[in-house]
Design a protein around this motif. Structure first.
Motif, PDB file in Angstrom:
ATOM      1  N   ARG A 111       0.827  -1.211   0.000  1.00 53.84           N
ATOM      2  CA  ARG A 111       0.000   0.000   0.000  1.00 53.84           C
ATOM      3  C   ARG A 111       0.860   1.259   0.000  1.00 53.84           C
ATOM      4  O   ARG A 111       0.515   2.263  -0.632  1.00 53.84           O
ATOM      5  N   LEU A 112       1.972   1.213   0.730  1.00 55.47           N
ATOM      6  CA  LEU A 112       2.878   2.362   0.710  1.00 55.47           C
ATOM      7  C   LEU A 112       3.506   2.547  -0.666  1.00 55.47           C
ATOM      8  O   LEU A 112       3.724   3.680  -1.118  1.00 55.47           O
ATOM      9  N   ARG A 145       5.838  13.545  -0.658  1.00 52.21           N
ATOM     10  CA  ARG A 145       6.473  12.361  -1.234  1.00 52.21           C
ATOM     11  C   ARG A 145       7.676  11.898  -0.405  1.00 52.21           C
ATOM     12  O   ARG A 145       7.928  10.709  -0.271  1.00 52.21           O
ATOM     13  N   GLN A 162       2.032   1.725  -3.447  1.00 55.62           N
ATOM     14  CA  GLN A 162       0.966   2.295  -4.251  1.00 55.62           C
ATOM     15  C   GLN A 162       0.789   3.783  -3.954  1.00 55.62           C
ATOM     16  O   GLN A 162       0.577   4.597  -4.860  1.00 55.62           O
ATOM     17  N   LEU A 163       0.885   4.152  -2.670  1.00 54.92           N
ATOM     18  CA  LEU A 163       0.771   5.554  -2.288  1.00 54.92           C
ATOM     19  C   LEU A 163       1.902   6.379  -2.895  1.00 54.92           C
ATOM     20  O   LEU A 163       1.687   7.519  -3.333  1.00 54.92           O
ATOM     21  N   THR A 208       1.593   9.643  -5.523  1.00 55.36           N
ATOM     22  CA  THR A 208       2.057  10.948  -5.045  1.00 55.36           C
ATOM     23  C   THR A 208       2.928  11.596  -6.108  1.00 55.36           C
ATOM     24  O   THR A 208       3.943  11.008  -6.519  1.00 55.36           O
ATOM     25  N   ARG A 253       7.976   4.136   3.699  1.00 53.69           N
ATOM     26  CA  ARG A 253       8.329   2.878   3.024  1.00 53.69           C
ATOM     27  C   ARG A 253       9.613   2.295   3.601  1.00 53.69           C
ATOM     28  O   ARG A 253       9.725   1.085   3.803  1.00 53.69           O
ATOM     29  N   VAL A 302       6.369   9.921   2.462  1.00 50.31           N
ATOM     30  CA  VAL A 302       5.951   8.590   2.002  1.00 50.31           C
ATOM     31  C   VAL A 302       7.168   7.696   1.807  1.00 50.31           C
ATOM     32  O   VAL A 302       7.160   6.514   2.180  1.00 50.31           O
TER      33      VAL A 302
END
Length: 328
Positions: A122-123, A137, A125-126, A130, A144, A140
Motif C-alpha cells: 500500500r505504501l 512524497r 501504491q501511495l 504521489t 516505506r 511517504v
C-alpha cells in the motif's frame, strides 16, 4: 536451538560441579576412614603375649587401600550420576519454557509478515500516486523505508527463533550512521535533544539493516535518558580490525542495576531518586538492548557499557571491519 543447547550445557556443568563436590567429600571421608583403619591395625596389644582363648584378626594394609579405592570410586560414580539426573530434572522446566517462548516468537513473526507485506504494498501504491513535486512524497518514502526496516526485524526474529544462520553482508559505516541519526532526528527534536555523528569511512562486516537497527536502538535509548538541551553523540573510531562506535548521553547514568545486566531481557533498575518508574534517569531497559546484544554477537561483534555515572552513559558497539577482498 541455541537456547536449548545452552540449557543442556548448563545442566551438564551443574552435574559436573556437584559431582566434583561429592567426589571431594568422598575422598575426604575415605582418607579419614583409611587413616583410622591403619591406626587400628597396629594396636598396642598386638605386641603383647596372646591371651588364652583369644582370637586375633589382622588386616592387610594393601587390601584396605584397595577396598577404600573401590568404594570411593563407586561412591563418586553414583554421586555424579545422581547429580546429573537432578540437574537435568531441574533444568528441564526452563528448557521447556524456552521452547515455548521460541515457538511463540516464531508464530508471532510469521503472522506479522503478511500485514507488513500488505503495508509495504500500500505504501508503494501511495508513492506511485504521489506526484514527484509533492512535498509529502519525502514522508511517504520515509514510511516505506521504515516499513522495510520493520519487515527486516520480523525476519530476524523468525530466523533467531528457528535457529537459522544469520545473513551475512557488509555496509558503509558512515552511511548507516548518518541514516540512523536521521531516523531519530524527529524524536530527538521533540525532546529538545541534538544528535551529533562522527563516522569513519570504512565498511563493516554487518548488513546495513542490522547495523542500522542496532544504532537506532542505542540512540533511542540515549535520547530517552538525555536531558533537554543536551547532545547525544555517535562517534566511530577505527581500531585495528574493528570499529568502535560509542553512543553517549549526558543523563544521570545507570542506577539500581549492575551495568553488565542491562542487556538482559526485561532488566529493570531503580531511578536515582529511588522511586521505580520515575522519569529523568536511565533506569529501565526493555528487550531492545537485549536484541542489540544478540544481533551483534551473531555477526562477531559485541556491545557493552563503556562508562556510566552522574555525567552520563556511554554504550560501545564493536563491529569487525569487512575484509577488503570479500564479496559485496
Amino acid at each position: 536451538m541455541e537456547t536449548q543447547a545452552e540449557y543442556r550445557r548448563s545442566s551438564r556443568a551443574i552435574g559436573w560441579q556437584v559431582a566434583a563436590v561429592c567426589a571431594a567429600l568422598v575422598l575426604l571421608g575415605a582418607g579419614l576412614a583409611l587413616a583410622y583403619m591403619f591406626w587400628q591395625t597396629r594396636p598396642a596389644e598386638v605386641n603383647g603375649p596372646p591371651e588364652p582363648g583369644s582370637v586375633r584378626v589382622f588386616l592387610d594394609p594393601a587390601d584396605l587401600v584397595l577396598g577404600g579405592v573401590v568404594v570411593g570410586l563407586g561412591a563418586i560414580v553414583c554421586a555424579g550420576a545422581a547429580a546429573w539426573l537432578i540437574a537435568r530434572r531441574a533444568v528441564r522446566p526452563l528448557e521447556e519454557a524456552a521452547r515455548i517462548q521460541q515457538r511463540f516468537v516464531a508464530d508471532a513473526s510469521h503472522e506479522l509478515r503478511t500485514p507488513l507485506a500488505v503495508l509495504n504494498a500500500r505504501l508503494q501504491q501511495l508513492a506511485l500516486l504521489t506526484p514527484a513535486d509533492d512535498p509529502r512524497r519525502e514522508v511517504v518514502g520515509a514510511l516505506r523505508e521504515d516499513a522495510g526496516i520493520m519487515s527486516g526485524i520480523v525476519d530476524d526474529m523468525l530466523a533467531a527463533a528457528t535457529g537459522a544462520a544469520p545473513q551475512r553482508g557488509r555496509c558503509a559505516l558512515a552511511e548507516v550512521m548518518t541514516a540512523a541519526a536521521a531516523d531519530m532526528t524527529l524524536l530527538a527534536e521533540g525532546r529538545g535533544v541534538r544528535i551529533a555523528t562522527s563516522p569513519v569511512p570504512r565498511e563493516v562486516a554487518l548488513p546495513a539493516a542490522d547495523l542500522r537497527r542496532c544504532l537506532v536502538a542505542l540512540i533511542d535509548n540515549a535520547i530517552d535518558h538525555a536531558p533537554a538541551g543536551s547532545t547525544v553523540s555517535v562517534t566511530a573510531v577505527a581500531e585495528r580490525a574493528v570499529a568502535r562506535i560509542a553512543v553517549a548521553d549526558s543523563g544521570s547514568g545507570i542506577t539500581g542495576i549492575d551495568p553488565a545486566r542491562v542487556f538482559d531481557r526485561f532488566a529493570h533498575g531503580v531511578p536515582a531518586g529511588g522511586i521505580p518508574g520515575a522519569g529523568g534517569s536511565r533506569t529501565r531497559f526493555g528487550i531492545g538492548l537485549a536484541l542489540v546484544a544478540e544481533l551483534t554477537e551473531r555477526h562477531g561483534g559485541a556491545v557493552r557499557v563503556a562508562r556510566t555515572g552522574p555525567a552520563g552513559t556511554v554504550f560501545e558497539l564493536v563491529i569487525p571491519f569487512a575484509d577488503e577482498g570479500a564479496d559485496r
